[in-house]
Design an enzyme around this catalytic site. Structure first.
Site, short mmCIF file in Angstrom:
data_model
loop_
_atom_site.label_atom_id
_atom_site.label_comp_id
_atom_site.label_asym_id
_atom_site.label_seq_id
_atom_site.Cartn_x
_atom_site.Cartn_y
_atom_site.Cartn_z
CB CYS A 191 -0.89 -0.04 1.24
SG CYS A 191 -2.00 1.37 1.40
CD GLU B 176 -6.84 1.35 -4.19
OE1 GLU B 176 -6.94 2.38 -3.49
OE2 GLU B 176 -5.80 0.69 -4.25
#
Length: 188
Positions: free
Chosen positions: A110, A154
């Site tokens: 991430c 997401e």
């Protein structure tokens, strides 16, 4: 232009909040932010630009990662069959999913997390997502495998969930039951 300096890191409170719905039609400012998010992803995958601006490569970016608590996300990647996904989305929502699960054998990464977090992240193998794209059109996407994993990562950001929240704390490399891995590393 968005750079790594604009991306909030793990520990920032916005990353654990449920983001607000975008009132549609989106404002020009919201469209610009979403367009800039998509541009960041493209730049991050361009070797020359990424090196020049010290960008980590990413395949997805959610507005909370910029400190903006709005339900907006962008993706730019190819799935394992070479299908390209490159767009921005307002208010994406998973409307259905498979029982079957999958995971990335290399784990997930991430842009908001500056450390390695080992372990499998269980995800639905197939999902259907409804959203409004950057052009303002309603879309319905049926996604499987790697594409489904990227979108779930997401959408988790929009719900205040980090990828490592899904990892089994006691046995991080225990595969979900009957799940097959998608073999590409994910950085969002």
């Amino acid at each position: 232009m968005i750079t790594m300096k604009d991306i909030v890191r793990e520990g920032h409170p916005v990353l654990t909040q449920v983001a607000e719905e975008v009132v549609l039609p989106a404002t020009e400012q919201e469209k610009k932010i979403l367009s800039d998010m998509l541009e960041f992803l493209k730049n991050s995958q361009n070797e020359k630009i990424a090196e020049q601006y010290e960008l980590r490569p990413g395949v997805g970016l959610a507005a909370p990662q910029l400190g903006i608590s709005k339900r907006m996300m962008a993706v730019h990647f190819e799935d394992l069959k070479g299908k390209c996904y490159s767009d921005g989305y307002f208010n994406p929502k998973i409307i259905s999913h498979s029982v079957e699960q999958t995971y990335l054998s290399a784990g997930e990464g991430c842009l908001s997390v500056d450390r390695e977090v080992p372990g499998y992240v269980p995800r639905y193998a197939r999902i259907t997502v409804k959203a409004v794209n950057l052009a303002g059109e309603p879309v319905k996407l049926r996604l499987r495998g790697y594409a489904a994993v990227v979108f779930q990562h997401e959408i988790d950001h929009l719900n205040g969930v980090m990828f490592f929240d899904h990892i089994n704390k006691n046995e991080p490399f225990q595969a979900p039951a009957d799940a097959k891995p998608c073999d590409i590393e994910l950085t969002d």
